[in-house]
Design a protein around this motif. Structure first.
Motif, PDB file in Angstrom:
ATOM      1  N   PRO A 367      30.454  32.244  18.369  1.00  0.00           N
ATOM      2  CA  PRO A 367      29.615  32.543  19.581  1.00  0.00           C
ATOM      3  C   PRO A 367      30.544  32.246  20.857  1.00  0.00           C
ATOM      4  N   GLU A 368      30.179  33.235  21.749  1.00  0.00           N
ATOM      5  CA  GLU A 368      31.017  33.102  22.923  1.00  0.00           C
ATOM      6  C   GLU A 368      30.382  32.069  23.955  1.00  0.00           C
ATOM      7  N   ARG A 369      31.348  31.398  24.772  1.00  0.00           N
ATOM      8  CA  ARG A 369      30.777  30.326  25.547  1.00  0.00           C
ATOM      9  C   ARG A 369      31.485  31.128  27.175  1.00  0.00           C
ATOM     10  N   CYS A 370      30.645  30.651  28.044  1.00  0.00           N
ATOM     11  CA  CYS A 370      31.105  31.133  29.482  1.00  0.00           C
ATOM     12  C   CYS A 370      30.897  29.962  30.242  1.00  0.00           C
ATOM     13  N   HIS A 371      31.675  30.183  31.370  1.00  0.00           N
ATOM     14  CA  HIS A 371      31.718  29.129  32.546  1.00  0.00           C
ATOM     15  C   HIS A 371      31.912  29.858  33.953  1.00  0.00           C
ATOM     16  N   GLU A 372      30.896  29.646  34.853  1.00  0.00           N
ATOM     17  CA  GLU A 372      30.738  30.238  35.909  1.00  0.00           C
ATOM     18  C   GLU A 372      30.885  29.501  37.089  1.00  0.00           C
ATOM     19  N   ASP A 373      31.771  29.723  38.140  1.00  0.00           N
ATOM     20  CA  ASP A 373      32.129  28.983  39.296  1.00  0.00           C
ATOM     21  C   ASP A 373      32.361  29.875  40.581  1.00  0.00           C
ATOM     22  N   PHE A 374      32.481  29.135  41.751  1.00  0.00           N
ATOM     23  CA  PHE A 374      33.064  29.701  42.680  1.00  0.00           C
ATOM     24  C   PHE A 374      34.627  29.147  42.989  1.00  0.00           C
ATOM     25  N   VAL A 375      35.510  30.103  43.260  1.00  0.00           N
ATOM     26  CA  VAL A 375      36.837  29.673  43.114  1.00  0.00           C
ATOM     27  C   VAL A 375      37.701  29.904  44.500  1.00  0.00           C
ATOM     28  N   GLN A 376      38.543  29.103  45.163  1.00  0.00           N
ATOM     29  CA  GLN A 376      39.316  29.690  46.095  1.00  0.00           C
ATOM     30  C   GLN A 376      40.678  29.468  45.642  1.00  0.00           C
ATOM     31  N   ALA A 377      41.386  30.674  45.028  1.00  0.00           N
ATOM     32  CA  ALA A 377      42.554  30.745  44.468  1.00  0.00           C
ATOM     33  C   ALA A 377      43.921  30.167  45.032  1.00  0.00           C
ATOM     34  N   GLY A 378      43.728  30.483  46.696  1.00  0.00           N
ATOM     35  CA  GLY A 378      44.775  30.157  47.513  1.00  0.00           C
ATOM     36  C   GLY A 378      44.279  29.901  48.822  1.00  0.00           C
ATOM     37  N   ALA A 379      45.422  29.813  49.950  1.00  0.00           N
ATOM     38  CA  ALA A 379      44.795  29.431  51.233  1.00  0.00           C
ATOM     39  C   ALA A 379      44.117  30.723  51.801  1.00  0.00           C
ATOM     40  N   ALA A 380      42.908  30.513  52.573  1.00  0.00           N
ATOM     41  CA  ALA A 380      42.395  31.573  53.340  1.00  0.00           C
ATOM     42  C   ALA A 380      42.943  32.002  54.449  1.00  0.00           C
ATOM     43  N   PRO A 381      42.948  33.031  55.180  1.00  0.00           N
ATOM     44  CA  PRO A 381      42.065  34.454  54.572  1.00  0.00           C
ATOM     45  C   PRO A 381      42.792  35.101  53.515  1.00  0.00           C
ATOM     46  N   GLN A 382      44.012  35.001  53.378  1.00  0.00           N
ATOM     47  CA  GLN A 382      44.809  35.764  52.339  1.00  0.00           C
ATOM     48  C   GLN A 382      43.822  35.692  51.058  1.00  0.00           C
ATOM     49  N   SER A 405      37.353  37.025  28.579  1.00  0.00           N
ATOM     50  CA  SER A 405      37.198  37.663  29.646  1.00  0.00           C
ATOM     51  C   SER A 405      36.988  36.901  30.666  1.00  0.00           C
ATOM     52  N   LEU A 406      37.716  37.458  31.907  1.00  0.00           N
ATOM     53  CA  LEU A 406      37.825  36.873  33.022  1.00  0.00           C
ATOM     54  C   LEU A 406      37.322  37.763  33.855  1.00  0.00           C
ATOM     55  N   ILE A 407      36.369  37.532  34.805  1.00  0.00           N
ATOM     56  CA  ILE A 407      35.653  38.405  35.794  1.00  0.00           C
ATOM     57  C   ILE A 407      35.811  37.775  37.324  1.00  0.00           C
ATOM     58  N   ALA A 408      36.205  38.324  38.197  1.00  0.00           N
ATOM     59  CA  ALA A 408      36.367  37.837  39.416  1.00  0.00           C
ATOM     60  C   ALA A 408      35.772  38.789  40.451  1.00  0.00           C
ATOM     61  N   VAL A 409      34.900  38.284  41.490  1.00  0.00           N
ATOM     62  CA  VAL A 409      34.130  39.211  42.297  1.00  0.00           C
ATOM     63  C   VAL A 409      34.313  38.494  43.837  1.00  0.00           C
ATOM     64  N   THR A 410      35.226  39.363  44.733  1.00  0.00           N
ATOM     65  CA  THR A 410      35.429  38.643  46.046  1.00  0.00           C
ATOM     66  C   THR A 410      34.037  38.472  46.788  1.00  0.00           C
ATOM     67  N   GLN A 411      34.016  37.500  47.703  1.00  0.00           N
ATOM     68  CA  GLN A 411      32.918  36.979  48.372  1.00  0.00           C
ATOM     69  C   GLN A 411      33.109  36.869  49.842  1.00  0.00           C
ATOM     70  N   ASP A 412      33.902  37.575  50.417  1.00  0.00           N
ATOM     71  CA  ASP A 412      34.074  37.513  51.735  1.00  0.00           C
ATOM     72  C   ASP A 412      33.488  38.493  52.545  1.00  0.00           C
ATOM     73  N   GLN A 413      32.992  39.566  52.033  1.00  0.00           N
ATOM     74  CA  GLN A 413      32.128  40.704  52.646  1.00  0.00           C
ATOM     75  C   GLN A 413      30.907  40.680  51.879  1.00  0.00           C
ATOM     76  N   SER A 414      29.781  40.939  52.823  1.00  0.00           N
ATOM     77  CA  SER A 414      28.299  41.340  52.091  1.00  0.00           C
ATOM     78  C   SER A 414      28.099  42.439  51.695  1.00  0.00           C
ATOM     79  N   LEU A 415      28.772  43.481  51.910  1.00  0.00           N
ATOM     80  CA  LEU A 415      28.534  44.960  51.738  1.00  0.00           C
ATOM     81  C   LEU A 415      29.465  45.646  51.006  1.00  0.00           C
ATOM     82  N   GLU A 416      30.583  45.058  50.534  1.00  0.00           N
ATOM     83  CA  GLU A 416      31.961  45.257  49.778  1.00  0.00           C
ATOM     84  C   GLU A 416      32.343  44.433  49.214  1.00  0.00           C
ATOM     85  N   ALA A 417      32.944  44.693  47.938  1.00  0.00           N
ATOM     86  CA  ALA A 417      33.645  43.638  47.314  1.00  0.00           C
ATOM     87  C   ALA A 417      34.582  44.307  46.354  1.00  0.00           C
ATOM     88  N   LEU A 418      35.464  43.632  45.747  1.00  0.00           N
ATOM     89  CA  LEU A 418      36.546  44.022  44.681  1.00  0.00           C
ATOM     90  C   LEU A 418      35.969  43.121  43.369  1.00  0.00           C
TER      91      LEU A 418
END
Length: 447
Positions: A367-382, A405-418
């Motif tokens: 069975p799959e196991r998942c972990h979810e978190d908020f991450v800062q991969a480097g210095a802001a704002p880059q 499977s690794l999924i990342a969703v940007t959190q710097d904009q409220s109406l736009e995301a990658l």
């Protein structure tokens, strides 16, 4: 007037002679081509095999393929996928052959080459004619456009010879395959493809459904290497089915190690998606396509412009398990008329993991196991804050291998995301951690 008429008559006669000569040459050429195929096929029956997988207790076939003799004492080459059921479940399945000359008997598995989809087997024949390997093919010196002749038993209709063209080794593949413009059909897998001299240049392996006369061969050098590596062990009678099954696991782990090392050495390049920059594979064995929902009906409430890059690295393990693919996907998502709450809900819906779970996959995966978190991969704002989901499932029969499977969703904009996704099949834990870290670090935001 008479002179002009006479000249025209001479030119007309000359043209007729030229047409007749060309027609005669074309007929001769066609006859010559026909004689090559006839000569090759006439010599082939004692050396061609149909290989059948039977349910041991029932004695009835469950799948068929082809093969060909490569030594006078009964050694033969076929595809791994032709004999895979007997490799993985030797207590349930057994193998037998029927030769094109009508003889038949038991097939013994000796060795497999999983990445190149090959197997070496032995049949109960001695002092038999066999196929040799084409030296130009072994040296990589075949010219594109050369005529080839593929043989096998398509759809259990009887042994057949197919003419086609050599188009070189395919681009954008991790494992070499020859592009053969001939009509390979199910049942021909494992049969030989030969040049005009009757010597083997490749082994039938696959056809591209959805295309016409797009087929693939395993280059002859891999079959020759498998035969040479086997050496005297190929003549041994004490090869245990459990040893071959264990070898599948070892080869899969070794192949995986080479694949992810190659991917790491190629590294990622940076592609632009609106105000974001995201990692894309530089390895030549990735194929990338773009898509958009702009033309959907009804009109979408959020625009989604995506690229998807998939590796041509899949390896056949069993009829219900092909593994080794790597997929990188990026989607630039912008609201059209969604508010912030609706947009966040939409992002959650399109960023779910895509691992294979349930159904027949239960026998292969934990069975799959998942972990979810908020991450800062480097210095802001880059480096924007990321909402990251990491999911993994292990292979039950192959220790140390995982689908991740690794999924990342940007959190710097409220109406736009990658939304960025990295899917890895048959990856080791350390490789998955290292590639995942570099992947997240490469997701960046512009000004």
């Amino acid at each position: 007037m008479q002179k002009s008429f006479f000249g025209a008559l001479v030119r007309a006669i000359g043209l007729s002679v030229l047409i007749a000569v060309c027609a005669s040459d074309m007929a001769s050429a066609a006859q010559g081509e026909g004689s090559v195929a006839e000569r090759i096929y006439a010599a082939a029956p004692p050396r061609l095999l149909q290989i059948r997988t039977l349910v041991a207790d029932a004695g009835r076939q469950t799948s068929i393929g082809s093969g060909f003799l490569v030594s006078a004492d009964g050694l033969a080459i076929t595809n791994y996928h032709v004999v895979s059921q007997a490799v993985l479940e030797p207590d349930t399945y057994r193998l037998e052959y029927i030769a094109a000359d009508g003889s038949q008997g038991k097939v013994t598995l000796l060795r497999v080459d999983l990445p190149n989809d090959l197997a070496l087997v032995r049949i109960d024949k001695k002092d038999v004619p066999f196929f040799a390997f084409n030296q130009a093919a072994l040296d990589g010196k075949l010219a594109k456009g050369e005529r080839l002749y593929s043989m096998g038993n398509p759809l259990d209709l009887g042994f057949t010879i197919i003419e086609g063209t050599y188009n070189g080794v395919t681009d954008h593949t991790y494992t070499d395959r020859i592009h053969f413009s001939g009509a390979l059909n199910p049942g021909m897998s494992g049969g030989p493809a030969v040049a005009a001299d009757g010597n083997v240049i490749g082994v039938n392996v696959a056809t591209r459904r959805g295309g016409q006369l797009i087929s693939f061969l395993v280059p002859a050098r891999f079959a020759a290497d498998l035969l040479q590596r086997s050496g005297e062990n190929a003549r041994s009678s004490d090869v245990k089915p459990s040893d071959i099954k264990d070898e599948v696991g070892r080869q899969l782990v070794a192949w995986r190690s080479g694949l992810y090392k190659s991917l790491g050495e190629a590294d990622f390049r940076s592609d632009t998606f609106g105000r974001y920059r995201a990692p894309a594979a530089q390895a030549l064995w990735f194929n990338c396509w773009a898509s958009t929902n702009a033309g959907d009906t009804p009109k979408p409430r959020a625009s989604v412009n995506s690229t998807e890059c998939s590796s041509d690295t899949s390896v056949f393990v069993a009829s219900d398990l092909n593994i080794g693919a790597i997929n990188i996907n990026h989607s630039l998502v912008k609201t059209v008329d969604l508010n912030q709450f609706q947009f966040a809900t939409y992002l959650i819906r399109i960023s779910q993991p895509r691992l294979s779970v349930g159904g027949p996959f239960k026998k292969w995966y934990t069975p799959e196991r998942c972990h979810e978190d908020f991450v800062q991969a480097g210095a802001a704002p880059q480096h924007p804050p990321l909402h990251v989901v990491w999911c993994a499932q292990a292979y039950r029969q192959f220790e140390g291998l995982y689908d991740v499977s690794l999924i990342a969703v940007t959190q710097d904009q409220s109406l736009e995301a990658l939304v960025s996704r990295l899917n890895m099949q048959a990856v080791g834990y350390d490789d998955a951690i290292a590639l995942g870290k570099r992947f997240l670090e490469a997701v960046q935001a512009g000004k």
